[in-house]
Write an enzyme that holds these catalytic residues in place. Structure first.
Site, mmCIF file in Angstrom:
data_model
loop_
_atom_site.group_PDB
_atom_site.id
_atom_site.type_symbol
_atom_site.label_atom_id
_atom_site.label_comp_id
_atom_site.label_asym_id
_atom_site.label_seq_id
_atom_site.Cartn_x
_atom_site.Cartn_y
_atom_site.Cartn_z
ATOM 1 N N GLN A 156 24.598 -85.248 58.730
ATOM 2 C CA GLN A 156 24.426 -84.035 59.517
ATOM 3 C C GLN A 156 22.900 -83.657 59.291
ATOM 4 O O GLN A 156 22.390 -82.631 60.264
ATOM 5 C CB GLN A 156 25.099 -82.830 59.083
ATOM 6 N N HIS A 212 37.032 -82.534 55.356
ATOM 7 C CA HIS A 212 36.131 -82.244 56.524
ATOM 8 C C HIS A 212 34.993 -83.286 56.527
ATOM 9 O O HIS A 212 34.298 -83.853 57.299
ATOM 10 C CB HIS A 212 35.937 -81.071 56.839
ATOM 11 N N GLU A 213 34.118 -83.056 55.294
ATOM 12 C CA GLU A 213 32.840 -83.619 55.030
ATOM 13 C C GLU A 213 32.963 -85.143 54.992
ATOM 14 O O GLU A 213 32.163 -86.048 55.033
ATOM 15 C CB GLU A 213 32.279 -83.099 53.634
ATOM 16 N N CYS A 236 32.076 -76.350 61.839
ATOM 17 C CA CYS A 236 31.041 -77.289 61.636
ATOM 18 C C CYS A 236 29.698 -77.034 62.028
ATOM 19 O O CYS A 236 29.319 -76.685 63.173
ATOM 20 C CB CYS A 236 31.534 -78.734 62.363
ATOM 21 N N LEU A 237 28.691 -77.164 61.278
ATOM 22 C CA LEU A 237 27.202 -76.891 61.471
ATOM 23 C C LEU A 237 26.837 -77.634 62.527
ATOM 24 O O LEU A 237 25.870 -77.228 63.249
ATOM 25 C CB LEU A 237 26.480 -76.851 60.214
ATOM 26 N N HIS A 274 32.833 -86.927 57.956
ATOM 27 C CA HIS A 274 31.586 -87.177 58.639
ATOM 28 C C HIS A 274 30.946 -88.599 58.136
ATOM 29 O O HIS A 274 29.937 -89.222 58.791
ATOM 30 C CB HIS A 274 30.540 -86.102 58.012
ATOM 31 N N GLY A 328 29.800 -76.462 53.727
ATOM 32 C CA GLY A 328 29.682 -77.822 53.420
ATOM 33 C C GLY A 328 28.676 -78.560 54.391
ATOM 34 O O GLY A 328 28.488 -78.031 55.532
HETATM 35 C C1 QAP Z 1 33.040 -77.583 57.022
HETATM 36 O O1 QAP Z 1 31.795 -76.044 57.790
HETATM 37 C C2 QAP Z 1 34.410 -76.715 56.848
HETATM 38 O O2 QAP Z 1 29.961 -72.758 64.087
HETATM 39 C C3 QAP Z 1 31.658 -76.732 56.583
HETATM 40 O O3 QAP Z 1 27.953 -71.484 64.068
HETATM 41 C C4 QAP Z 1 35.055 -76.113 57.926
HETATM 42 O O4 QAP Z 1 30.262 -74.839 56.804
HETATM 43 C C5 QAP Z 1 35.142 -76.781 55.524
HETATM 44 C C6 QAP Z 1 29.178 -72.892 60.598
HETATM 45 C C7 QAP Z 1 36.261 -75.300 57.684
HETATM 46 C C8 QAP Z 1 36.389 -76.003 55.482
HETATM 47 C C9 QAP Z 1 36.677 -75.462 56.627
HETATM 48 C C10 QAP Z 1 29.717 -73.247 61.617
HETATM 49 C C11 QAP Z 1 27.978 -71.962 60.415
HETATM 50 C C12 QAP Z 1 29.610 -73.626 59.186
HETATM 51 C C13 QAP Z 1 29.289 -72.540 62.991
HETATM 52 C C14 QAP Z 1 30.606 -74.866 57.981
HETATM 53 C C15 QAP Z 1 28.339 -71.747 62.916
HETATM 54 C C16 QAP Z 1 27.305 -71.570 61.815
HETATM 55 C C17 QAP Z 1 30.221 -74.443 59.238
HETATM 56 CO CO CO Z 2 31.015 -80.770 59.669
#
Ligand code: QAP
Ligand code: CO
Length: 173
Positions: A50, A137-138, A95-96, A141, A45
């Site tokens: 971001q 979550h999104e 989270c990215l 943001h 996501g």
């Molecule tokens: C949000 O999160 C989310 O730490 C999206 O090193 C999170 O795409 C939705 C990511 C949890 C549902 C459940 C995180 C990639 C990606 C990192 C992400 C990383 C590389 C997170």
């Molecule tokens: Co995030």
């Protein structure tokens, strides 16, 4: 459009994103650039803020049972509003914009949202499971809220300490 992921503690992540009013080429270019960025950084996501664009835009592609993210599962969500919510669920989120840190966060288990697609057409979506969690979550943001803001005081302190250590490690690389 060359996008880079904005990372905590960058203040831009605290901006309130603005409603999309023009469903034009600029919006399509943004969405078209966000998708490869999300996939290339192993995301499921991504909100526009971001990538430093303060617009009420987010994309999602929840992996299937095999862990694949086929393009046809991409969801593009503009101007979302939660119209119903029920239940409670906890999931270890990441989270990215907060790389390499994961922690349990409590969310609504099911939600119903009203949103627009890239052309401005209005849709309703009922979500549960990981999709419901990811949308919440999104959507946070869009309000300048990060999942780490939802941690207890003790866990937030643990995060700040660990994140500083991770940042130093990454700089040293
Ligand atoms: C949000 O999160 C989310 O730490 C999206 O090193 C999170 O795409 C939705 C990511 C949890 C549902 C459940 C995180 C990639 C990606 C990192 C992400 C990383 C590389 C997170
Ligand atoms: Co995030």
């Amino acid at each position: 459009m060359n996008l880079t992921i904005v990372e905590y503690p960058d203040k831009r992540l605290r901006e309130i994103s603005k409603e999309v009013k023009a469903f034009d080429e600029a919006l399509h270019n943004l969405l078209d650039a966000m998708y490869p960025k999300m996939i290339e950084t192993n995301g499921i996501g991504l909100a526009a803020i971001q990538v430093a664009q303060p617009l009420r835009v987010l994309i999602l592609n929840i992996p299937d049972e095999e862990g694949n993210q086929p393009d046809e599962n991409l969801l593009e969500i503009v101007n979302p509003v939660i119209i119903e919510k029920a239940g409670e669920t906890t999931y270890q989120e990441g989270c990215l914009s907060v790389p390499q840190f994961y922690e349990d966060v409590k969310r609504h288990e099911t939600i119903k949202i009203n949103y627009q697609d890239r052309h401005g057409n209005t849709n309703i979506l009922e979500a549960d499971g990981l999709l419901a969690i990811a949308i919440q979550h999104e959507m946070d943001h869009l309000e300048g809220i990060l999942f780490i803001d939802k941690l207890s005081y003790a866990r937030r302190k643990k995060f700040e300490k660990e994140y500083k250590r991770l940042q130093k490690e990454r700089k040293g690389q």
